[in-house]
Design a protein around this motif. Structure first.
Motif, PDB file in Angstrom:
ATOM      1  N   VAL A  86       0.973  -1.263   0.397  1.00  0.00           N
ATOM      2  CA  VAL A  86      -0.198   0.240  -0.037  1.00  0.00           C
ATOM      3  C   VAL A  86       0.536   1.150   0.056  1.00  0.00           C
ATOM      4  CG1 VAL A  86      -1.785   1.197   1.165  1.00  0.00           C
ATOM      5  CG2 VAL A  86      -1.589  -0.793   1.452  1.00  0.00           C
ATOM      6  N   ALA A  87       0.439   1.594  -1.054  1.00  0.00           N
ATOM      7  CA  ALA A  87       1.200   2.987  -1.041  1.00  0.00           C
ATOM      8  C   ALA A  87      -0.156   4.299  -0.192  1.00  0.00           C
ATOM      9  CB  ALA A  87       2.425   3.442  -2.016  1.00  0.00           C
ATOM     10  N   VAL A  88       0.753   5.553   0.038  1.00  0.00           N
ATOM     11  CA  VAL A  88       0.471   6.791   0.664  1.00  0.00           C
ATOM     12  C   VAL A  88       0.122   7.747  -0.174  1.00  0.00           C
ATOM     13  CG1 VAL A  88      -1.371   7.640   2.172  1.00  0.00           C
ATOM     14  CG2 VAL A  88      -0.883   5.684   2.518  1.00  0.00           C
ATOM     15  N   ASN A  89       0.044   8.857  -0.749  1.00  0.00           N
ATOM     16  CA  ASN A  89       0.629  10.008  -1.314  1.00  0.00           C
ATOM     17  C   ASN A  89       0.032  11.456  -0.726  1.00  0.00           C
ATOM     18  OD1 ASN A  89       1.587  12.451  -1.979  1.00  0.00           O
ATOM     19  ND2 ASN A  89       0.925  11.516  -4.441  1.00  0.00           N
ATOM     20  N   LEU A  90       0.686  11.741   0.442  1.00  0.00           N
ATOM     21  CA  LEU A  90       0.580  12.754   1.443  1.00  0.00           C
ATOM     22  C   LEU A  90       1.069  13.711   1.045  1.00  0.00           C
ATOM     23  CD1 LEU A  90       0.212  10.923   5.069  1.00  0.00           C
ATOM     24  CD2 LEU A  90      -1.481  11.181   3.633  1.00  0.00           C
ATOM     25  N   HIS A  91       2.155  14.045   0.481  1.00  0.00           N
ATOM     26  CA  HIS A  91       2.727  15.092  -0.084  1.00  0.00           C
ATOM     27  C   HIS A  91       1.781  15.471  -1.024  1.00  0.00           C
ATOM     28  CE1 HIS A  91       6.825  16.632  -0.853  1.00  0.00           C
ATOM     29  NE2 HIS A  91       5.726  16.865  -1.939  1.00  0.00           N
ATOM     30  N   GLY A  92       1.026  15.567  -2.074  1.00  0.00           N
ATOM     31  CA  GLY A  92       0.408  16.282  -2.833  1.00  0.00           C
ATOM     32  C   GLY A  92      -0.243  15.762  -3.511  1.00  0.00           C
ATOM     33  N   ALA A  93      -0.225  16.224  -4.685  1.00  0.00           N
ATOM     34  CA  ALA A  93      -1.465  15.357  -6.401  1.00  0.00           C
ATOM     35  C   ALA A  93      -0.509  16.043  -7.306  1.00  0.00           C
ATOM     36  CB  ALA A  93      -2.975  16.300  -5.700  1.00  0.00           C
ATOM     37  N   GLY A  94       0.399  16.731  -7.381  1.00  0.00           N
ATOM     38  CA  GLY A  94       1.067  16.912  -8.743  1.00  0.00           C
ATOM     39  C   GLY A  94       1.300  16.002  -9.260  1.00  0.00           C
ATOM     40  N   PRO A  95       2.235  16.113 -10.073  1.00  0.00           N
ATOM     41  CA  PRO A  95       2.977  15.062 -11.060  1.00  0.00           C
ATOM     42  C   PRO A  95       4.247  14.274 -10.018  1.00  0.00           C
ATOM     43  CG  PRO A  95       3.522  16.540 -12.226  1.00  0.00           C
ATOM     44  CD  PRO A  95       2.048  16.769 -11.683  1.00  0.00           C
ATOM     45  N   GLU A  96       4.588  15.248 -10.045  1.00  0.00           N
ATOM     46  CA  GLU A  96       6.173  15.008  -9.221  1.00  0.00           C
ATOM     47  C   GLU A  96       6.039  13.932  -7.712  1.00  0.00           C
ATOM     48  OE1 GLU A  96       4.882  17.540  -9.636  1.00  0.00           O
ATOM     49  OE2 GLU A  96       6.009  19.478 -10.413  1.00  0.00           O
ATOM     50  N   SER A  97       5.412  14.040  -7.329  1.00  0.00           N
ATOM     51  CA  SER A  97       4.409  13.029  -6.294  1.00  0.00           C
ATOM     52  C   SER A  97       4.089  11.512  -6.510  1.00  0.00           C
ATOM     53  CB  SER A  97       4.017  14.264  -4.862  1.00  0.00           C
ATOM     54  OG  SER A  97       2.719  14.396  -5.703  1.00  0.00           O
ATOM     55  N   SER A  98       2.953  11.882  -7.540  1.00  0.00           N
ATOM     56  CA  SER A  98       2.292  10.862  -7.816  1.00  0.00           C
ATOM     57  C   SER A  98       3.314  10.144  -9.140  1.00  0.00           C
ATOM     58  CB  SER A  98       0.956  11.409  -9.018  1.00  0.00           C
ATOM     59  OG  SER A  98       0.431  11.863  -8.013  1.00  0.00           O
ATOM     60  N   ASP A  99       4.529  11.227  -9.470  1.00  0.00           N
ATOM     61  CA  ASP A  99       5.528   9.945 -10.263  1.00  0.00           C
ATOM     62  C   ASP A  99       6.101   8.502  -9.506  1.00  0.00           C
ATOM     63  OD1 ASP A  99       3.926  10.817 -12.221  1.00  0.00           O
ATOM     64  OD2 ASP A  99       5.542  12.407 -13.058  1.00  0.00           O
ATOM     65  N   LEU A 100       6.353   9.946  -8.353  1.00  0.00           N
ATOM     66  CA  LEU A 100       7.108   8.559  -7.117  1.00  0.00           C
ATOM     67  C   LEU A 100       6.619   7.560  -6.959  1.00  0.00           C
ATOM     68  CD1 LEU A 100       9.497  11.438  -5.172  1.00  0.00           C
ATOM     69  CD2 LEU A 100      10.331  10.013  -7.459  1.00  0.00           C
ATOM     70  N   VAL A 101       5.068   7.357  -6.936  1.00  0.00           N
ATOM     71  CA  VAL A 101       4.276   6.640  -6.185  1.00  0.00           C
ATOM     72  C   VAL A 101       4.235   5.908  -6.782  1.00  0.00           C
ATOM     73  CG1 VAL A 101       1.541   5.931  -5.058  1.00  0.00           C
ATOM     74  CG2 VAL A 101       3.364   8.212  -4.277  1.00  0.00           C
ATOM     75  N   ALA A 102       3.932   5.945  -8.257  1.00  0.00           N
ATOM     76  CA  ALA A 102       3.724   5.585  -9.303  1.00  0.00           C
ATOM     77  C   ALA A 102       4.754   4.364  -9.913  1.00  0.00           C
ATOM     78  CB  ALA A 102       2.840   5.992 -10.702  1.00  0.00           C
ATOM     79  N   ALA A 103       5.788   4.695  -9.241  1.00  0.00           N
ATOM     80  CA  ALA A 103       7.384   3.751  -9.634  1.00  0.00           C
ATOM     81  C   ALA A 103       6.841   2.366  -8.450  1.00  0.00           C
ATOM     82  CB  ALA A 103       8.532   4.649  -9.350  1.00  0.00           C
ATOM     83  N   ALA A 106       2.733  -0.359  -6.612  1.00  0.00           N
ATOM     84  CA  ALA A 106       2.120  -1.144  -4.969  1.00  0.00           C
ATOM     85  C   ALA A 106       0.668  -1.261  -5.363  1.00  0.00           C
ATOM     86  CB  ALA A 106       1.688   0.554  -4.185  1.00  0.00           C
ATOM     87  N   ARG A 107      -0.236  -2.537  -4.517  1.00  0.00           N
ATOM     88  CA  ARG A 107      -1.066  -2.718  -5.006  1.00  0.00           C
ATOM     89  C   ARG A 107      -1.725  -2.228  -4.861  1.00  0.00           C
ATOM     90  NH1 ARG A 107      -4.855  -4.683  -1.979  1.00  0.00           N
ATOM     91  NH2 ARG A 107      -4.053  -4.157  -0.124  1.00  0.00           N
ATOM     92  N   ARG A 108      -1.826  -1.047  -4.006  1.00  0.00           N
ATOM     93  CA  ARG A 108      -3.232  -0.372  -4.079  1.00  0.00           C
ATOM     94  C   ARG A 108      -2.290   1.292  -3.720  1.00  0.00           C
ATOM     95  NH1 ARG A 108      -7.225  -0.059   1.465  1.00  0.00           N
ATOM     96  NH2 ARG A 108      -8.888   1.552   1.015  1.00  0.00           N
ATOM     97  N   VAL A 109      -3.175   2.442  -4.437  1.00  0.00           N
ATOM     98  CA  VAL A 109      -2.885   3.743  -3.729  1.00  0.00           C
ATOM     99  C   VAL A 109      -4.578   4.569  -3.087  1.00  0.00           C
ATOM    100  CG1 VAL A 109      -1.483   5.728  -4.446  1.00  0.00           C
ATOM    101  CG2 VAL A 109      -0.948   3.800  -5.852  1.00  0.00           C
ATOM    102  N   ILE A 110      -3.212   5.493  -2.270  1.00  0.00           N
ATOM    103  CA  ILE A 110      -4.213   5.905  -1.498  1.00  0.00           C
ATOM    104  C   ILE A 110      -4.067   7.093  -1.826  1.00  0.00           C
ATOM    105  CG2 ILE A 110      -4.594   6.939   0.820  1.00  0.00           C
ATOM    106  CD1 ILE A 110      -4.544   3.532   1.619  1.00  0.00           C
ATOM    107  N   GLY A 111      -4.712   8.239  -2.473  1.00  0.00           N
ATOM    108  CA  GLY A 111      -3.981   9.704  -2.531  1.00  0.00           C
ATOM    109  C   GLY A 111      -5.207  10.221  -3.546  1.00  0.00           C
ATOM    110  N   HIS A 112      -5.041  11.504  -3.720  1.00  0.00           N
ATOM    111  CA  HIS A 112      -6.367  12.367  -3.880  1.00  0.00           C
ATOM    112  C   HIS A 112      -6.193  11.616  -6.126  1.00  0.00           C
ATOM    113  CE1 HIS A 112      -5.331  15.024  -0.912  1.00  0.00           C
ATOM    114  NE2 HIS A 112      -6.525  15.581  -1.432  1.00  0.00           N
TER     115      HIS A 112
END
Length: 208
Positions: A86-103, A106-112
């Motif tokens: 499970v990956a949780v993006n509590l950083h933001g909603a822009g591509p900079e953080s989302s791309d890091l999380v996507a890399a 994870a089976r499940r992503v929690i974010g905007h």
């Protein structure tokens, strides 16, 4: 807790990784979300990818099992693809953080919401207190969260000033400096409640 550059070998628990790679206040407003994630995922090992020099504070958040050093978003998160459940993006909603999380893969992503990476979630809200922002995000994903659940552990070291209220007058960006008369009003209010007040800040804050 010492910050590490890469995710340690598995201890047998599934991995939950939270990205929140900013500074002191940013970590503190994420504490209610970390509490909520621990309640929702009691059997996961929780890693927090955040700034290395925050280690003394991360130590006071018992929900965090591993502190991954992650200052900013200009380098990948130190976890191999596919290792995170499970990956949780509590950083933001822009591509900079989302791309890091996507890399992380994870089976499940929690974010905007992020259509580019195929992440489902709420739209990014403006003009919302950060604690409410992250609690609302988790609720959207079916995780109950209380924005007022802000408690952290007490450090083992004795306090510099016993029983004092701490008012931090600094900010990394000058545009985020609160007017000094507002800080003065806060300090007056605390002193009227009978509290000693300690001001903190960096060398650039002495004059203010």
């Amino acid at each position: 807790m010492t910050a590490v550059d890469t995710l340690p070998p598995s201890d047998g628990r599934p991995e939950l990784l939270v990205l929140r790679a900013i500074k002191l206040g940013d970590l503190l407003v994420a504490v209610p979300a970390l509490h909520a994630l621990r309640r929702a995922f009691p059997d996961h090992r929780i890693s927090l990818a955040t700034t290395a020099w925050l280690a003394p504070l991360v130590e006071l958040v018992p929900e965090v099992d591993v502190h991954l050093a992650q200052h900013g978003l200009d380098h990948p998160i130190g976890a191999p693809a596919g290792a995170v459940d499970v990956a949780v993006n509590l950083h933001g909603a822009g591509p900079e953080s989302s791309d890091l999380v996507a890399a992380l893969g994870a089976r499940r992503v929690i974010g905007h919401a992020d259509p580019t990476n195929g992440f489902d979630g709420p739209e990014w809200p403006d003009a919302v207190h950060e604690r409410d922002r992250w609690a609302d995000l988790l609720r959207w994903h079916g995780i109950e969260a209380d924005p007022d659940d802000v408690a952290i552990a007490r450090p083992d070291a004795p306090p510099v000033a016993e029983g004092a209220a701490v008012v931090h007058v600094g900010a990394f960006h000058g545009a985020r400096h609160w007017p000094t008369d507002r800080f003065a009003a806060v300090v007056r209010g605390l002193r009227e409640r009978g509290l000693d007040v300690v001001l903190t800040g960096g060398a650039d804050d002495v004059e203010r």
